[in-house]
Scaffold this motif. Structure first.
Motif, short mmCIF file in Angstrom:
data_model
loop_
_atom_site.label_atom_id
_atom_site.label_comp_id
_atom_site.label_asym_id
_atom_site.label_seq_id
_atom_site.Cartn_x
_atom_site.Cartn_y
_atom_site.Cartn_z
N THR A 250 -1.25 6.85 7.85
CA THR A 250 -0.87 8.21 8.22
C THR A 250 -2.12 9.04 8.50
OG1 THR A 250 -0.91 8.98 5.94
CG2 THR A 250 1.17 8.02 6.75
N ARG A 251 -1.94 10.23 9.01
CA ARG A 251 -3.09 11.11 9.20
C ARG A 251 -3.75 11.43 7.86
NH1 ARG A 251 0.62 13.19 12.97
NH2 ARG A 251 -0.08 13.03 15.13
N ARG A 252 -2.94 11.54 6.83
CA ARG A 252 -3.50 11.80 5.49
C ARG A 252 -4.34 10.63 5.02
NH1 ARG A 252 -1.74 11.35 0.01
NH2 ARG A 252 -2.51 13.07 -1.26
N ASP A 253 -3.86 9.40 5.26
CA ASP A 253 -4.67 8.22 4.91
C ASP A 253 -6.01 8.24 5.64
OD1 ASP A 253 -2.66 7.08 3.30
OD2 ASP A 253 -1.74 6.07 5.02
N LYS A 254 -5.98 8.57 6.91
CA LYS A 254 -7.21 8.59 7.69
C LYS A 254 -8.17 9.65 7.18
CE LYS A 254 -8.11 10.75 11.39
NZ LYS A 254 -9.51 11.16 11.11
N ASP A 255 -7.63 10.81 6.85
CA ASP A 255 -8.49 11.89 6.35
C ASP A 255 -9.13 11.53 5.01
OD1 ASP A 255 -7.88 13.36 8.57
OD2 ASP A 255 -6.32 14.56 7.59
N MET A 256 -8.42 10.72 4.20
CA MET A 256 -8.95 10.34 2.89
C MET A 256 -9.93 9.16 2.98
SD MET A 256 -5.53 10.61 0.50
CE MET A 256 -6.41 9.88 -0.88
N PRO A 306 -8.54 -0.50 -0.94
CA PRO A 306 -7.96 -0.20 0.36
C PRO A 306 -9.00 0.34 1.34
CG PRO A 306 -6.60 0.68 -1.40
CD PRO A 306 -7.89 0.25 -2.03
N ARG A 307 -8.88 -0.08 2.58
CA ARG A 307 -9.77 0.42 3.62
C ARG A 307 -9.01 0.50 4.93
NH1 ARG A 307 -12.69 -3.52 6.78
NH2 ARG A 307 -11.92 -5.64 6.40
N LEU A 308 -9.56 1.24 5.86
CA LEU A 308 -8.93 1.38 7.16
C LEU A 308 -9.46 0.31 8.11
CD1 LEU A 308 -8.87 5.25 7.81
CD2 LEU A 308 -7.06 3.80 6.88
N VAL A 309 -8.55 -0.34 8.82
CA VAL A 309 -8.92 -1.29 9.87
C VAL A 309 -8.11 -0.94 11.10
CG1 VAL A 309 -9.50 -3.13 8.25
CG2 VAL A 309 -7.18 -3.00 9.17
N HIS A 310 -8.70 -1.17 12.25
CA HIS A 310 -7.99 -0.92 13.51
C HIS A 310 -6.90 -1.98 13.69
CE1 HIS A 310 -7.38 -0.54 17.91
NE2 HIS A 310 -7.72 0.72 17.71
#
Length: 461
Positions: A250-256, A306-310
């Protein structure tokens, strides 16, 4: 809203006399006349005028499913996006449009495909014909679940619309029917709204196969889950794995987790490619053991955070390497994908992995996933676990794979037709109890004598 047409595939109108065709595994190779219509009407005319014919998308079926015994009709000229309704997220495209085409246009607009296979370079027609599945089948089912309807050109030339309420039996038989009910001309799909281009990924480590299955079962609520298996590990480490769980961020996940990241970054195109003359002997037991060890250690270094991946490397890891199928050399390779029912999965998969590890020449990218029930009589999935491995073609390979087939059959499992290049008719018929429904449809529509691929001839479909 209307969507502009996509560039056509670079194919001639026809190749009379036949040319050599193969699937993505480069095995087997067969001669077939190749036809390349540019319109649905042209495709229908080709189909009506020939026998021993089957449709072909982007050529990503691994074996002989998309090679007609006499003629093959490419759908790549049917590459137009017809309409999109943002309010309902419904998209109508011709059969030759690929998943990559759809994501390139709609991902920046905040839409994704709810079900995607392991490569984005497959056509919509091919995805329906194989009822492809992804890393969320245990929750969301296969590609057929996002298809509202499609138009099908039958062997006799009639064009019919198929959906769950119109020509429902034909609709169901076409899902996983490998192009043997007719040629898909276009389809209406339901897209998935997303807030970002990112996934929130959680990596977990499993020391062996039992631990991997335990973790997949305990994380069944995750939308996406897949395990990479070191299929050369032995003993207490048999089936050691890295599990990758993910949710659309979510946008919140990305912001965090990634406040400096763009919400929808531009997708970069890789320039890596495998040369045509790549020596297959470089991929040997020693090199694969080194790769597997390094891959496992790298993935196990930072588990549980947890981390963000494309979305691109998560869903389509091998798409970053053009022509990666060449790494197995000129003789090609066989991708072996089986599914084993839940109650027998641990025992049978352990036996398969033990035999593979002792043999020592399986793929560097072996995958274990959970599956739910299939959506059509010929859909590959059943509730259980699917294991996928690549094997370079060799003189001794096929006898070994016959032994694995016997384990799968005894367990009540089956092999995936989109990957198959060599299973026996007996193995196939034991695994697909819905085969009678497909045969009935083919006889009723005249497809049984007109629509014939090398796969259907080999398996007696």
């Amino acid at each position: 809203m209307p969507v502009a047409a996509l560039p056509g595939a670079a194919l001639s109108t026809s190749s009379p006399g036949g040319i050599g065709l193969s699937g993505w595994g480069n095995y087997p190779k067969a001669s077939s006349e190749l036809l390349a219509p540019q319109t649905p009407a042209g495709a229908r005319d080709h189909l009506l005028a020939r026998s021993g014919v089957v449709a072909r998308g982007a050529g990503r079926a691994y074996g002989d499913a998309a090679i007609g015994t006499q003629s093959t009709i490419s759908s790549r000229g049917l590459n137009r996006m017809r309409s999109f309704d943002a309010a309902t997220a419904r998209l109508t495209v011709e059969a030759g449009v690929t998943i990559a085409d759809i994501l390139a246009v709609f991902e920046p607009r905040g839409f994704f495909l709810k079900v995607v296979p392991g490569t984005k370079f497959v056509t919509v027609g091919g995805a329906i014909a194989a009822d492809v599945h992804g890393k969320n089948h245990h929750r969301d089912g296969g590609f057929g679940t996002i298809v509202d309807s499609f138009r099908l050109a039958l062997a006799g030339g009639e064009i019919v619309t198929c959906s769950r309420s119109e020509n429902a039996a034909l609709f169901a038989a076409t899902l996983g029917g490998m192009g043997l009910t007719g040629m898909i001309l276009d389809a209406t799909l339901r897209l998935l709204p997303i807030e970002t281009a990112w996934l929130r990924q959680d990596t977990r480590v499993a020391g062996n196969l039992d631990a991997a299955i335990d973790q997949l079962e305990s994380s069944a609520s995750s939308t996406y889950s897949v395990a990479w298996i070191d299929c050369l590990a032995r003993g207490a480490a048999l089936g050691r794995s890295l599990l990758y769980l993910a949710e659309h961020a979510t946008r919140r996940d990305k912001d965090m987790l990634g406040p400096d990241l763009e919400t929808f970054p531009r997708l970069r195109t890789s320039r890596l490619a495998v040369p045509e003359l790549f020596p297959g002997w470089l991929l040997n037991r020693a090199s694969m053991r080194v790769f597997n060890e390094l891959y496992f250690r790298r993935g196990a270094a930072h588990p549980g955070k947890p981390r963000l991946v494309h979305w691109d490397p998560y869903f389509f890891p091998l798409d970053a390497i053009a022509d990666w199928n060449r790494i197995y050399g000129r003789r090609g390779f066989v991708q072996y994908q089986c599914v084993i029912p839940l109650d027998r999965a641990r025992r049978v998969l352990a036996e398969i992995l033990d035999r593979v590890s002792r043999r020592g020449d399986a793929s560097f990218l072996a995958v274990l996933k959970q599956l739910g029930e299939g959506s059509g009589p010929m859909s590959f999935p059943l509730r259980g676990y699917t294991l996928t491995m690549d094997f370079p073609v060799s003189d001794a390979l096929f006898g070994f794979l016959d032994q694995l087939d016997a384990l799968v059959v005894d367990a009540g499992g089956r092999l995936y037709l989109a990957k198959d290049a060599r299973q026996s008719r007996a193995t196939f018929e034991s695994g697909y109890p819905g085969l009678a429904a497909l045969r009935d449809i083919r006889q009723q529509t005249g497809a049984n004598t007109r629509l014939v691929s090398h796969l259907s001839a080999r398996l007696g479909i």
